[in-house]
Design a protein around this motif. Structure first.
Motif, PDB file in Angstrom:
ATOM      1  N   UNK A 181       0.859  -1.191   0.000  1.00  8.59           N
ATOM      2  CA  UNK A 181       0.000   0.000   0.000  1.00  8.59           C
ATOM      3  C   UNK A 181       0.899   1.247   0.000  1.00  8.59           C
ATOM      4  N   UNK A 182       0.514   2.289  -0.796  1.00  6.26           N
ATOM      5  CA  UNK A 182       1.261   3.566  -0.716  1.00  6.26           C
ATOM      6  C   UNK A 182       0.951   4.234   0.616  1.00  6.26           C
ATOM      7  N   UNK A 183       1.990   4.533   1.388  1.00  2.24           N
ATOM      8  CA  UNK A 183       1.835   5.182   2.699  1.00  2.24           C
ATOM      9  C   UNK A 183       2.696   6.431   2.753  1.00  2.24           C
ATOM     10  N   UNK A 184       2.432   7.286   3.747  1.00  2.00           N
ATOM     11  CA  UNK A 184       3.145   8.563   3.837  1.00  2.00           C
ATOM     12  C   UNK A 184       3.542   8.861   5.277  1.00  2.00           C
ATOM     13  N   UNK A 185       4.782   9.288   5.471  1.00  4.47           N
ATOM     14  CA  UNK A 185       5.212   9.858   6.747  1.00  4.47           C
ATOM     15  C   UNK A 185       5.650  11.276   6.474  1.00  4.47           C
ATOM     16  N   UNK A 186       4.997  12.237   7.146  1.00  8.68           N
ATOM     17  CA  UNK A 186       5.295  13.635   6.852  1.00  8.68           C
ATOM     18  C   UNK A 186       5.034  14.508   8.060  1.00  8.68           C
ATOM     19  N   UNK A 187       5.586  15.703   7.993  1.00  8.86           N
ATOM     20  CA  UNK A 187       5.363  16.686   9.045  1.00  8.86           C
ATOM     21  C   UNK A 187       6.490  17.701   9.034  1.00  8.86           C
ATOM     22  N   UNK A 188       6.412  18.640   9.982  1.00  4.79           N
ATOM     23  CA  UNK A 188       7.408  19.705  10.051  1.00  4.79           C
ATOM     24  C   UNK A 188       8.470  19.412  11.104  1.00  4.79           C
ATOM     25  N   UNK A 189       9.714  19.683  10.734  1.00  2.00           N
ATOM     26  CA  UNK A 189      10.816  19.695  11.698  1.00  2.00           C
ATOM     27  C   UNK A 189      10.831  21.099  12.286  1.00  2.00           C
ATOM     28  N   UNK A 190      10.954  21.197  13.611  1.00  2.00           N
ATOM     29  CA  UNK A 190      10.819  22.513  14.243  1.00  2.00           C
ATOM     30  C   UNK A 190      11.963  22.839  15.209  1.00  2.00           C
ATOM     31  N   UNK A 191      12.946  21.933  15.339  1.00  2.00           N
ATOM     32  CA  UNK A 191      14.041  22.170  16.278  1.00  2.00           C
ATOM     33  C   UNK A 191      15.009  23.214  15.705  1.00  2.00           C
ATOM     34  N   UNK A 192      14.932  24.426  16.243  1.00  2.00           N
ATOM     35  CA  UNK A 192      15.729  25.535  15.689  1.00  2.00           C
ATOM     36  C   UNK A 192      17.226  25.321  15.851  1.00  2.00           C
ATOM     37  N   UNK A 193      17.639  24.491  16.807  1.00  2.00           N
ATOM     38  CA  UNK A 193      19.074  24.251  16.985  1.00  2.00           C
ATOM     39  C   UNK A 193      19.598  23.263  15.943  1.00  2.00           C
ATOM     40  N   UNK A 194      18.706  22.567  15.243  1.00  2.00           N
ATOM     41  CA  UNK A 194      19.124  21.541  14.283  1.00  2.00           C
ATOM     42  C   UNK A 194      18.936  21.972  12.825  1.00  2.00           C
ATOM     43  N   UNK A 195      18.059  22.923  12.573  1.00  2.00           N
ATOM     44  CA  UNK A 195      17.754  23.332  11.200  1.00  2.00           C
ATOM     45  C   UNK A 195      18.812  24.293  10.646  1.00  2.00           C
ATOM     46  N   UNK A 196      18.986  24.367   9.325  1.00  2.00           N
ATOM     47  CA  UNK A 196      18.240  23.655   8.286  1.00  2.00           C
ATOM     48  C   UNK A 196      18.751  22.231   8.037  1.00  2.00           C
ATOM     49  N   UNK A 197      17.929  21.425   7.370  1.00  2.52           N
ATOM     50  CA  UNK A 197      18.327  20.103   6.910  1.00  2.52           C
ATOM     51  C   UNK A 197      19.395  20.295   5.827  1.00  2.52           C
ATOM     52  N   UNK A 198      20.548  19.650   5.968  1.00  2.00           N
ATOM     53  CA  UNK A 198      21.554  19.783   4.903  1.00  2.00           C
ATOM     54  C   UNK A 198      21.555  18.597   3.944  1.00  2.00           C
ATOM     55  N   UNK A 199      21.196  17.427   4.438  1.00  2.00           N
ATOM     56  CA  UNK A 199      21.004  16.297   3.526  1.00  2.00           C
ATOM     57  C   UNK A 199      20.158  15.208   4.187  1.00  2.00           C
ATOM     58  N   UNK A 200      19.626  14.329   3.350  1.00  2.00           N
ATOM     59  CA  UNK A 200      18.773  13.238   3.824  1.00  2.00           C
ATOM     60  C   UNK A 200      19.334  11.941   3.261  1.00  2.00           C
ATOM     61  N   UNK A 201      19.453  10.933   4.107  1.00  2.35           N
ATOM     62  CA  UNK A 201      19.988   9.644   3.660  1.00  2.35           C
ATOM     63  C   UNK A 201      19.058   8.498   4.027  1.00  2.35           C
ATOM     64  N   UNK A 202      18.849   7.616   3.077  1.00  3.74           N
ATOM     65  CA  UNK A 202      18.152   6.359   3.341  1.00  3.74           C
ATOM     66  C   UNK A 202      19.143   5.272   2.936  1.00  3.74           C
ATOM     67  N   UNK A 203      19.415   4.326   3.821  1.00  9.63           N
ATOM     68  CA  UNK A 203      20.379   3.283   3.469  1.00  9.63           C
ATOM     69  C   UNK A 203      19.671   1.937   3.355  1.00  9.63           C
ATOM     70  N   UNK A 204      20.294   1.037   2.626  1.00 16.74           N
ATOM     71  CA  UNK A 204      19.762  -0.313   2.405  1.00 16.74           C
ATOM     72  C   UNK A 204      18.279  -0.267   2.061  1.00 16.74           C
TER      73      UNK A 204
END
Ligand SMILES: *[C@@H]1O[C@H](CO)[C@@H](O)[C@H](O)[C@H]1NC(C)=O
Ligand SMILES: *[C@@H]1O[C@H](CO)[C@@H](O)[C@H](O)[C@H]1NC(C)=O
Ligand SMILES: [Ca+2]
Length: 255
Positions: A181-204
């Motif tokens: 089934x097509x599923x979705x995980x989504x939402x906002x990242x809000x931790x100001x000490x961690x933002x911005x996202x510089x890259x995203x990795x999915x392994x294996x």
């Protein structure tokens, strides 16, 4: 002595109050709010010098959104389109922002709040955050094993924090169902000490999916934008008082 022949303590106080309330004038604005206060009404691309003329950071372009009461600074990157991921193995999305990470972090630091949208749409393709199979990285290269909307909770997507993932409520993410089934995980990242996202990795990786990382959006400090009732009332009182002082010198002299 003033033209009115009084020492005009009131008038001087008034000038000081007006100076405090009116926007600060500078050659290059430090924030979208400052741009707005200087009279700009249209949302669009503006050049900011976030740390002022004396600060070492150079000027750079941001998008200022004036459509709401809150003044928003939108920091775009080069990979905001929904990215199709069809092959297995490792997936890596490197984001390049309009502006350096130092410039963007300076915007974050002077904001009230910041957020960035993160979504993975999946089919037979688990995120497995708790097994460190997927993460995103902060500007200081720490890996965050937490998905959008999870409030920074490690190993979880939003549905995992609310215990309402599908089809099984005790999953960490909808995608961890690893079904057809097509599923979705989504939402906002809000931790100001961690933002911005510089890259995203999915392994294996297995299965197929789509990755979406939105721009970083920050809300400016409200400061003295006359958008609150008390500020409008105060502003009106000061205007009336100033007009009174200007047009009724004879009356003022008695003070
Ligand atoms: C996901 O499902 C596929 C096929 O249904 C299976 O081969 C694979 O091992 C599963 N992955 C995980 C992490 O359970
Ligand atoms: C993610 O980005 C950081 C900062 O640009 C970089 O140092 C790091 O090597 C990147 N990670 C990967 C897996 O490429
Ligand atoms: Ca500067």
């Amino acid at each position: 002595m003033s033209p009115y022949g009084c020492n005009c303590l009131l008038l001087r106080s008034l000038v000081i109050i007006l100076a405090l309330i009116s926007p600060q004038v500078s050659s290059q604005q430090a924030s979208c709010l400052a741009v707005r206060l200087s009279g700009a009404e249209d949302s669009g691309t503006y050049t900011l010098d976030v740390d002022g003329q004396e600060g070492p950071l150079a000027e750079f372009d941001v998008y200022c959104d004036f459509s709401g009461l809150d003044t928003m600074t939108v920091l775009h990157h080069n990979s905001e389109d929904r990215t199709r991921i069809s092959s297995g193995g490792d997936f890596h999305l490197q984001l390049t922002y309009q502006g350096s990470l130092e410039q963007i972090q300076a915007v974050v630091q002077r904001s009230v709040s910041c957020q960035q949208f993160l979504r993975y749409e999946c089919r037979n393709s688990p995120l497995r955050l708790a097994e460190n199979a997927s993460w995103w990285e902060t500007p200081d290269n720490s890996r965050v094993y937490s998905w959008g909307g999870a409030g920074g909770q490690t190993g979880l997507c939003r549905c995992g924090t609310q215990q309402n993932c599908q089809p099984s409520l005790d999953q960490s993410c909808n995608c961890d169902a690893n079904d057809t089934v097509w599923r979705t995980d989504e939402g906002y990242l809000t931790d100001m000490t961690a933002l911005p996202v510089v890259n995203v990795s999915l392994t294996a990786r297995e299965g197929e999916g789509y990755m979406t990382v939105g721009p970083l959006t920050c809300v400016d400090q409200p400061e003295f934008l006359p958008n609150q009732p008390w500020q409008m009332v105060l502003g009106t009182i000061i205007l009336v008082f100033a007009a009174f002082l200007t047009f009724m010198p004879a009356f003022v002299r008695k003070w």
